[in-house]
Design an enzyme around this catalytic site. Structure first.
Site, mmCIF file in Angstrom:
data_model
loop_
_atom_site.group_PDB
_atom_site.id
_atom_site.type_symbol
_atom_site.label_atom_id
_atom_site.label_comp_id
_atom_site.label_asym_id
_atom_site.label_seq_id
_atom_site.Cartn_x
_atom_site.Cartn_y
_atom_site.Cartn_z
ATOM 1 N N LYS A 89 8.182 7.940 4.005
ATOM 2 C CA LYS A 89 8.689 7.994 2.635
ATOM 3 C C LYS A 89 7.807 8.912 1.785
ATOM 4 C CE LYS A 89 9.723 4.966 -1.311
ATOM 5 N NZ LYS A 89 8.654 5.398 -2.248
ATOM 6 N N HIS A 145 8.194 9.265 -5.341
ATOM 7 C CA HIS A 145 7.507 8.034 -5.736
ATOM 8 C C HIS A 145 7.944 7.576 -7.126
ATOM 9 C CE1 HIS A 145 4.155 5.612 -3.971
ATOM 10 N NE2 HIS A 145 4.145 5.086 -5.175
ATOM 11 N N SER A 200 7.103 -4.322 -0.337
ATOM 12 C CA SER A 200 5.891 -3.540 -0.565
ATOM 13 C C SER A 200 4.654 -4.195 0.042
ATOM 14 C CB SER A 200 5.679 -3.359 -2.067
ATOM 15 O OG SER A 200 4.415 -2.772 -2.342
ATOM 16 N N THR A 234 4.426 5.130 3.348
ATOM 17 C CA THR A 234 4.363 5.975 2.160
ATOM 18 C C THR A 234 3.367 7.097 2.397
ATOM 19 O OG1 THR A 234 4.997 4.190 0.668
ATOM 20 C CG2 THR A 234 3.803 6.043 -0.292
ATOM 21 N N TYR A 261 1.080 1.350 3.490
ATOM 22 C CA TYR A 261 0.101 2.412 3.277
ATOM 23 C C TYR A 261 -0.873 2.375 4.451
ATOM 24 C CZ TYR A 261 1.583 2.555 -1.646
ATOM 25 O OH TYR A 261 2.316 2.671 -2.800
#
Length: 371
Positions: free
Chosen positions: A242, A266, A124, A173, A147
């Site tokens: 995603k 999510h 992440s 994402t 992100y």
């Protein structure tokens, strides 16, 4: 007990696995007793009334496997080909923030446990340990979840860092331009403890806090398909998207040349009332017609769930919360055991369903039940 690296729990992590721990649900019970209540609400909770959170798991129960008998199992294998690499099994660790809330070793414990089962990890952006430090300790492939930040230059620099550290793909994402309304987390009054922070974002220009949605800078700077195209031009790595639930978005992503799609809501943490990821998986698979890999994220709790996702067209699956539960319970050993359970259950399901290889698993292996 306060963990010296910032997380905390009521009981110490185990050093060996008790014999009664035989499923992922057993790990959830062990984990909760070792995690502070606010952190537990953050990790295990979802958005709103948590309808989607529950539906991600419940939807698998409505799918039943229809086995074939007297099938030749010689040469059985769980291997799959994806993004130019052969994977020993179709399981990845999903991107999740702040593993140190679960165990003081944090993401290092996760990648070490995953390596024992030759499992790729998607790291992440909001890891509590730098992407470079994680890469130094990892012994299985890493992808980097990203992100697209309002600070586009910082985003580009982050991509450069991931490339330099040896990450093999980017997972962008798309379904969280802002955080979901996570009421359980709010009621628990969760905040990150001292010593845990999104270290990969250090130095990024941040937007000021706001008490509105529309008209606020965060929403005004939310990424679009053009920004995804910009990002693809910034990297030599394959870019997966995603958070896709709509087949039309899948087609747009495919036409834009993405490396793959992750069907995901999510983990039920953004917008409540969404369908389970497994429910929309077939529509997305049909939309891309085999041109790019389609992965499923959300609700995997058994090897039979993985089998069902593969039968509906998934190339591979991502496993989230259960990995963190294994980490909380027993560190790297717990992570490795969680993945071992899933892999063993998948192999058993394949044998008992009469499918020796992943390519033999298809929609004819399933029927919809009445549960």
């Amino acid at each position: 007990m306060i963990f010296e690296k910032g997380g905390w729990g009521m009981e110490k992590p185990l050093t060996q696995i008790p014999p009664h721990v035989v499923s992922l649900s057993d790990y959830e019970a062990l984990a909760q007793s070792r995690v502070e209540s606010g952190a537990w609400a953050y990790i295990s909770g979802g958005a709103g009334d948590e309808l989607t959170l529950r539906e991600n798991v419940d939807a698998f129960r409505r799918l039943q496997i229809t086995p074939r008998v007297f099938k030749d199992m010689a040469g059985g294998s769980t291997s799959v080909d994806m993004l130019g690499r052969r994977w020993i099994h179709p399981i990845l660790v999903a991107p999740m923030a702040f593993h140190q809330l679960m165990h003081p070793d944090g993401e290092i414990g996760t990648v070490l446990g995953a390596a024992a089962m030759e499992t790729p990890v998607v790291v992440s952006t909001q890891s509590g340990i730098s992407l470079e430090e994680i890469a130094k300790r990892a012994m299985s492939p890493l992808w980097f979840q990203l992100y697209i930040q309002p600070d586009r230059q910082f985003t580009s620099d982050l991509v450069r860092r991931a490339e330099a550290a040896g990450y093999e793909a980017l997972v962008v994402t798309a379904d969280a331009p802002l955080s979901g309304l996570r009421n359980r987390e709010q009621r628990a009054g969760f905040r990150l403890p001292d010593g845990i922070s999104p270290v990969n974002l250090k130095g990024m220009a941040s937007l000021p806090p706001e008490d509105r949605v529309f008209g606020g800078a965060l929403v005004q700077n939310a990424p679009t398909w053009k920004d995804l195209q910009w990002l693809q031009g910034q990297t030599r790595l394959p870019v997966l998207v995603k958070g896709i639930l709509n087949p039309e978005d899948a087609r747009i992503a495919m036409d834009q040349g993405v490396g793959g799609i992750v069907v995901s809501n999510h983990g039920g943490r953004t917008l409540d009332g969404l369908p389970a990821a497994i429910e929309v998986l077939p529509e997305v698979v049909d939309a891309v017609s085999g041109h790019i890999p389609v992965l499923l994220d959300g609700g995997i709790r058994r090897g039979t769930d993985i089998f069902k996702a593969l039968a509906l067209g998934a190339t591979a699956v991502m496993v989230g919360r259960p990995v963190l539960y294994g980490l909380a319970a027993a560190g790297a050993v717990g992570v490795g055991h969680v993945l071992k359970i899933l892999r063993t259950e998948l192999e058993m399901a394949m044998v008992l369903a009469g499918t020796a290889t992943i390519s033999e698993i298809n929609r004819s292996a399933l029927r919809r039940g009445s549960v």
